[in-house]
Every structure is written in C-alpha cells, then in structure tokens.
Design an enzyme around this catalytic site. Structure first.
Site, PDB file in Angstrom:
ATOM      1  N   ARG A 137       5.435 -12.914   9.570  1.00  0.00           N
ATOM      2  CA  ARG A 137       6.106 -11.679   9.195  1.00  0.00           C
ATOM      3  C   ARG A 137       7.483 -11.633   9.837  1.00  0.00           C
ATOM      4  O   ARG A 137       7.758 -12.340  10.812  1.00  0.00           O
ATOM      5  CB  ARG A 137       5.271 -10.464   9.578  1.00  0.00           C
ATOM      6  CG  ARG A 137       5.056 -10.271  11.064  1.00  0.00           C
ATOM      7  CD  ARG A 137       3.974  -9.256  11.389  1.00  0.00           C
ATOM      8  NE  ARG A 137       4.232  -7.943  10.841  1.00  0.00           N
ATOM      9  CZ  ARG A 137       3.510  -7.389   9.857  1.00  0.00           C
ATOM     10  NH1 ARG A 137       2.487  -8.013   9.340  1.00  0.00           N
ATOM     11  NH2 ARG A 137       3.806  -6.187   9.418  1.00  0.00           N
ATOM     12  N   GLU A 151       0.873  -1.166   0.000  1.00  0.00           N
ATOM     13  CA  GLU A 151       0.000   0.000   0.000  1.00  0.00           C
ATOM     14  C   GLU A 151       0.919   1.226   0.000  1.00  0.00           C
ATOM     15  O   GLU A 151       1.813   1.321   0.843  1.00  0.00           O
ATOM     16  CB  GLU A 151      -0.892   0.011   1.255  1.00  0.00           C
ATOM     17  CG  GLU A 151      -1.838   1.193   1.234  1.00  0.00           C
ATOM     18  CD  GLU A 151      -2.729   1.305   2.468  1.00  0.00           C
ATOM     19  OE1 GLU A 151      -2.698   0.412   3.338  1.00  0.00           O
ATOM     20  OE2 GLU A 151      -3.438   2.318   2.554  1.00  0.00           O
ATOM     21  N   LYS A 194       4.403   0.839   9.681  1.00  0.00           N
ATOM     22  CA  LYS A 194       4.557   2.025   8.834  1.00  0.00           C
ATOM     23  C   LYS A 194       4.016   3.266   9.527  1.00  0.00           C
ATOM     24  O   LYS A 194       4.545   4.351   9.369  1.00  0.00           O
ATOM     25  CB  LYS A 194       3.845   1.804   7.494  1.00  0.00           C
ATOM     26  CG  LYS A 194       4.693   1.015   6.513  1.00  0.00           C
ATOM     27  CD  LYS A 194       4.140   1.108   5.100  1.00  0.00           C
ATOM     28  CE  LYS A 194       3.033   0.120   4.892  1.00  0.00           C
ATOM     29  NZ  LYS A 194       2.603   0.015   3.489  1.00  0.00           N
TER      30      LYS A 194
HETATM   31  P1  ATP Z   1      -0.035  -1.520   6.715  1.00  0.00           P
HETATM   32  O1  ATP Z   1      -0.256  -1.527   8.171  1.00  0.00           O
HETATM   33  O2  ATP Z   1       0.093  -0.163   6.137  1.00  0.00           O
HETATM   34  O3  ATP Z   1      -0.925  -2.452   5.924  1.00  0.00           O
HETATM   35  P2  ATP Z   1       2.026  -3.370   5.964  1.00  0.00           P
HETATM   36  O4  ATP Z   1       3.381  -3.428   6.571  1.00  0.00           O
HETATM   37  O5  ATP Z   1       1.138  -4.551   5.990  1.00  0.00           O
HETATM   38  O6  ATP Z   1       1.405  -2.110   6.623  1.00  0.00           O
HETATM   39  P3  ATP Z   1       1.713  -3.335   3.097  1.00  0.00           P
HETATM   40  O7  ATP Z   1       2.092  -2.260   2.173  1.00  0.00           O
HETATM   41  O8  ATP Z   1       0.282  -3.725   3.179  1.00  0.00           O
HETATM   42  O9  ATP Z   1       2.231  -2.874   4.500  1.00  0.00           O
HETATM   43  O10 ATP Z   1       2.614  -4.604   2.839  1.00  0.00           O
HETATM   44  C1  ATP Z   1       2.900  -5.122   1.574  1.00  0.00           C
HETATM   45  C2  ATP Z   1       3.223  -6.577   1.683  1.00  0.00           C
HETATM   46  O11 ATP Z   1       4.350  -6.778   2.527  1.00  0.00           O
HETATM   47  C3  ATP Z   1       2.076  -7.352   2.289  1.00  0.00           C
HETATM   48  O12 ATP Z   1       1.879  -8.531   1.539  1.00  0.00           O
HETATM   49  C4  ATP Z   1       2.538  -7.676   3.670  1.00  0.00           C
HETATM   50  O13 ATP Z   1       2.014  -8.898   4.106  1.00  0.00           O
HETATM   51  C5  ATP Z   1       4.055  -7.739   3.516  1.00  0.00           C
HETATM   52  N1  ATP Z   1       4.713  -7.378   4.774  1.00  0.00           N
HETATM   53  C6  ATP Z   1       4.511  -6.270   5.508  1.00  0.00           C
HETATM   54  N2  ATP Z   1       5.250  -6.297   6.631  1.00  0.00           N
HETATM   55  C7  ATP Z   1       5.949  -7.445   6.603  1.00  0.00           C
HETATM   56  C8  ATP Z   1       6.888  -8.061   7.486  1.00  0.00           C
HETATM   57  N3  ATP Z   1       7.270  -7.472   8.622  1.00  0.00           N
HETATM   58  N4  ATP Z   1       7.406  -9.253   7.137  1.00  0.00           N
HETATM   59  C9  ATP Z   1       7.046  -9.852   5.989  1.00  0.00           C
HETATM   60  N5  ATP Z   1       6.168  -9.334   5.113  1.00  0.00           N
HETATM   61  C10 ATP Z   1       5.620  -8.147   5.414  1.00  0.00           C
END
Ligand code: ATP
Ligand code: MG
Length: 579
Positions: A278, A52, A288
C-alpha cells in the site's frame, strides 16, 4: 516498515520490487504479460477497483485506481468500478457519489461497468446454499466469544465447534431461517468447513454470513443476514469475470480462502489475487476511520479540506489529476512496504503546474510603496509574460501607477548579508516595469513600517537599464488603485511528526499541527484575477502555485496555496538559523 527517502525522480516504474520483473514493468505487469503470453484467460485482462463506500477516497486509493485502470488500459482490457458494500452500518450514498466523482476526475472511465456487491446478494446467498449442500459450510450456534475461544491462536490449533457436524438438511433449514429473520442478531453464523488446525487463521472455518438487522443504503431492509467481506469479495470477482484481483498486502493471508472459495464454487478460468504494498505517506494518515474522525470532530473543515490526503482535498487544494497520476507512476508498484516522502507528491504537482500555470502577481502581506517622482493620476499598462515555460502563453497588460504594493518580506530596513531585496538606498527591479530606489521609510507611532517612499527611473521601462546597470533582485508588485483584495489560505503539514499513527502511547490527534492553516486577509492581487472561477490555477510569482477556492464568489476571492515554490531566501535563512 522500511523507510526510503525517495528523491524526486528516483522512482522507476518497476520500483524496488521484491519479485523479478521485466525491464520497465513492475512485478504485477510482468505477471499479467506472462498470463497473456501463455493465453491464460484467453488473453483477457479484467481488473476492478473495489472501494467500500464508507469514506472518501485518499491518495492511497489513487495508487490502486491508477494501477487497476492503468493495467487494463495498457493491455486493451477492462476495469470495473465495484462498491464493496457488504457492511451496511458504515456505508452511505454520499460516499458512493464522492467516489464516482473522484475516479472520474482522476481521468478513468468504467464505462457501463459500475457494480455493487449488494447487487449480488441473492447470488451470493445461492452460492452459500451450494456450499451447505455439498457439506462445505455449516451453521454454527456458538456465541461470538466461544467462536473466538475455539479458534485457537497462532501457536495453538483451533477446536471443532460442536455444531460442525450438523447434518446438511439441518444446516439448510437453519440458514434459510436465518435469512427469514427467525433468529436474533448473533444467534447463528454460517461458517465454511475448512480446517480448524490450519496454520493460517483465515482458514479455520471462517465466518461467511452473520445476522445483522441493519438498514442497507441500497437493499434497504430486504436482508437481515449479510455476507462477510472475505466471502463476498472473491465471489464478486468471479461473478464479474475478473482475471487479476489486485489488492494490498494485508490480504496476502486471505489468499488461500480466496482460492478455496472460487475453486469450490466456480469452474474454468478463476480470478487470481495479487497483492502489492500500500502507499504510505509521511506527515499524514491514510486510515478512513481516522480521516472520518478528523471530519466528525471538526479538526478539519470536511473531507475536502485542502489539508486532507483525500482526492477531494487535493483537488480543492489545486492538485491536477495529471500530477497525481504522475506521482503514482513515480511511486511504482512493489511488494515491500515503504514510506513515501510528502515532498515527492509536492514535486509532482510543481512539475505539472510549472509547465501550464499562468504567472500572475499577488502580494500576500502588502507594504505600500509611493513613487514620489511618478506623475499623480498617471496609469501605464505594462506587458507581462504569462509563462516563461510556455512561449505560446504570450503576454498580458498589467496596470502600473504611483502607489503600489510590494511584499513586506521584500524589504528590510537593516538587511542581513545575502539579503538582496529592497533596503534603504538600494535599487531593485519591479517585474517587467521599472527600477526603483528606496529613499525613505515611513513608520507609525508604534514604529511599524507603513510605507516606503521610492523613486523610479523612467529610462528602465520594461525592467532593463539602457546603461547596462544591474540590480540583484526583481520584486513582484501590484498597483494599489487597481488591485483586488483576496483572502489567501496557506497550508502546512497536517501533522507534526512523520508517523502520527505510530507514536507509542499517543493518539494520532496529539500530533495535529496547530499551524496547518494560516489565513491571510487583505492580500492584493492583480486586477485580471477578479473573476477567476473556482478551480482556476496560477502561479503567484515567487510565492507558489495557487488555486481559487469554491468559497469564492459574490465579490469574494479566496485562494488556496497548492504548494510553495522553492524559496531561495527562506532556505538561506533556514541554513543560517541552523548554524
Ligand atoms: P477500510 O479500512 O475501510 O477497508 P481501505 O483503505 O482498505 O479501508 P477500501 O475502500 O477497502 O478502503 O479500498 C479500496 C481499494 O483500495 C482496496 O483494493 C485497497 O486495497 C486499496 N487501497 C486502500 N488503501 C490503499 C493504499 N494506502 N495504497 C494502495 N491501495 C490502497
Ligand atoms: Mg479495505
């Protein structure tokens, strides 16, 4: 959460998976291999990385990027970059551009497959109309608070909304008028008609669309209704022909809704969602929203501050894409949450830079040394090895003269036991140059040491004594008349505790490390570095790996320390102190 202290090298590709996996393959790669063996999806593998655009990417995203692009590359498949831009309020083109740059820098290529969920808004709307038409969705006119109250709890089933049985025609009419902007924000929502008594809260008639008059960074003011993430994501996957939709564990409970949507609206080979744990790292944060707070409240200099766990911060700090990819491999992919030690990330970059970073000499806290028996005005060019790990890297010439700088830490007037560096009357080697002996310590009026007067042994040129005499220390040095001045930024952990977000009753900001940045001015580095461009990486002998910061230029030279070497004396001192 389960904490594992992962020793460097302890991570296997399979990791401590909670599911059986083939040797050398983690559980996701095992599932994909099975699908291919069974001819599912016609043997195709198509993944996507779906950020996002509401912030910069961090090291956790790197894990997801390496996984999604990695499995595609390994199986001859494809991976899309898709911006999940369904929430217009928090998203921005600045983030889109930063994300593209970071994914590319990490070494991955989405070809011509860069997409936006917002590209599908028209299609997603049509699919919603389809659900309404088949009686699988309805317009609800309860308020947000009422919807919450009707939803029930984990232990109590929800109740049907009084609007749940609206006739299809009325729903179609209302939904069209929602889109046309006839209602204020919040007056109606579109909900899936699933099961208000489901034990899974996500299946209790989830909201699919809400009215929100917000300017979208791509679609502008074309829409006043926006799809929910849980609706847009599975359908975007299906639209793109994704086969394996890899996401983090918090979406596990959303999978039934994912399946419900793709089954209701698509035929044939539908995408499947597979969740993995994660990445969590100690001494930092990965939210974020909180990273944005650090930037906005100026606790750091920006998203790319070298203390940030962002990809851009790590890049500015001097991390290589190879080291980050290597780290992600070591961490592995598993089903169980754990916390990875920051030391493993540092280990990965040390390993990589050890192989390829040229060695140079730089003095962070200079102490002047005058060689009293060295001829005034004489300059020698000594040959210095560029990288003992890489014979092909060769040697370079470094000027040597009567007045030098050494590191203040390399001299003790009253040396403790096991301190083998320079001290009064003691002889040490200057790297690739000569043996020197300290004859006299010069102090200022306040008793500070300002200069050492030493002698050198001309017979030891190159750093070896022909009589086989040994010294216990080799120091780095620069020639005072030739060195160039630099600013050096040393970094420590951004937080003082391992889990800044998990401290009962405290805001994470309370644990910011006030000593996370130390700026040293007046450092002296060898003259060959004068024109090193931003991004140039090297090892300052005995001090660590450094990288030229973009703040350099116009006569200014700024280095970031990427990571220290493991300093033996610092470790001895630490041990002594803890006794
Ligand atoms: P938000 O709270 O804004 O949704 P987010 O960290 O989930 O934050 P996204 O932009 O939705 O951010 O994440 C993009 C992709 O990265 C998603 O598929 C998410 O599952 C993955 N992702 C995010 N954080 C992690 C992490 N700490 N480890 C592994 N994958 C991650
Ligand atoms: Mg997310």
């Amino acid at each position: 959460m389960n904490r594992t202290d992962q020793e460097p090298g302890a991570g296997s590709p399979a990791g401590p998976a909670g599911e059986p996996s083939s040797p050398g393959l983690d559980f996701i790669r095992t599932r994909i291999a099975e699908d291919r063996a069974n001819g599912r999806y016609g043997g195709r593998v198509h993944t996507r990385f779906p950020p996002e655009p509401n912030g910069y990417l961090h090291i956790g995203h790197a894990k997801s990027i390496c996984l999604n692009f990695g499995v595609a590359a390994e199986t001859g498949g494809l991976c899309n970059l898709r911006f999940d831009d369904t929430n217009p309020v928090k998203e921005d083109v600045e983030y889109v551009e930063a994300i593209e740059e970071d994914v590319r820098w990490l070494g991955f290529d989405w070809g011509d497959r860069m997409f936006y969920a917002s590209d599908y808004f028209e299609r997603l709307y049509a699919l919603a109309v389809e659900l309404v038409r088949t009686g699988k969705a309805y317009v609800d006119s309860l308020s947000a608070d009422e919807i919450r109250a009707y939803r029930g709890t984990l232990t109590e089933p929800g109740r049907n909304s009084p609007y749940r049985d609206r006739p299809v025609e009325e729903n179609l009419d209302l939904f069209a008028r929602m889109r046309a902007g006839e209602f204020p924000d919040g007056q109606h929502v579109l909900r899936a008609k699933i099961d208000m008594a489901s034990p899974n809260m996500n299946m209790r008639d989830p909201t699919l669309y809400r009215i929100r008059r917000a300017h979208h960074h791509r679609t502008g003011d074309a829409w006043c209704i926006y799809p929910m993430y849980d609706y847009a994501h599975p359908l975007s996957d299906a639209i793109e022909g994704i086969t394996h939709s890899l996401c983090t564990l918090e979406f596990e409970d959303h999978r039934p809704l994912y399946d419900w949507l793709v089954n209701e609206l698509f035929a044939g080979d539908r995408p499947q969602q597979i969740e993995f744990a994660r990445l969590n790292l100690n001494y930092t944060i990965m939210s974020k929203r909180k990273l944005l707070q650090l930037v906005q409240q100026r606790h750091v200099a920006g998203w790319d501050d070298p203390r940030m766990p962002t990809i851009s911060g790590l890049r500015r700090r001097g991390y290589t894409p190879e080291s980050i990819r290597d780290f992600c491999t070591r961490v592995g992919v598993a089903k169980k949450e754990n916390v990875i030690d920051m030391a493993l990330l540092e280990y990965s970059v040390r390993e990589d830079l050890n192989r390829r970073a040229p060695r140079v000499m730089g003095v962070l806290r200079p102490l002047r040394v005058v060689l009293t028996n060295y001829p005034e005005g004489q300059v020698e060019e000594v040959d210095v090895i560029n990288n003992p790990e890489d014979p092909a890297a060769g040697t370079r010439k470094v000027p040597f003269s009567r007045v030098l700088y050494i590191e203040q830490d390399d001299f003790r007037e009253d040396p403790p036991k096991k301190f083998f560096r320079l001290a009064p009357g003691r002889e040490v080697r200057l790297r690739c140059a000569y043996f020197i002996t300290c004859q006299e310590v010069v102090k200022d009026g306040a008793g500070n040491i300002v200069e050492l007067r030493c002698t050198y042994d001309p017979a030891t040129r190159g750093g070896d004594a022909p009589d086989g005499r040994r010294v216990k220390a080799t120091l780095h040095w620069v020639s005072a008349a030739h060195a160039c001045e630099a600013e050096v930024r040393l970094y420590d952990r951004l937080f003082t505790v391992e889990d800044p977000e998990g401290q009962e009753g405290h805001d994470f900001l309370a644990f910011l490390n006030p000593g996370s940045l130390e700026t040293l001015a007046g450092c002296q580095v060898e003259p060959g570095l004068a024109d090193a461009p931003p991004g140039y990486r090297c090892q300052f002998e005995r001090l660590g790996y450094f990288c030229v910061d973009p703040d350099s230029g116009g006569g200014r030279l700024v280095f970031n320390r990427t990571v220290s070497l493991r300093d033996t004396w610092a470790r001895i001192e630490e041990k002594e102190r803890s006794r």
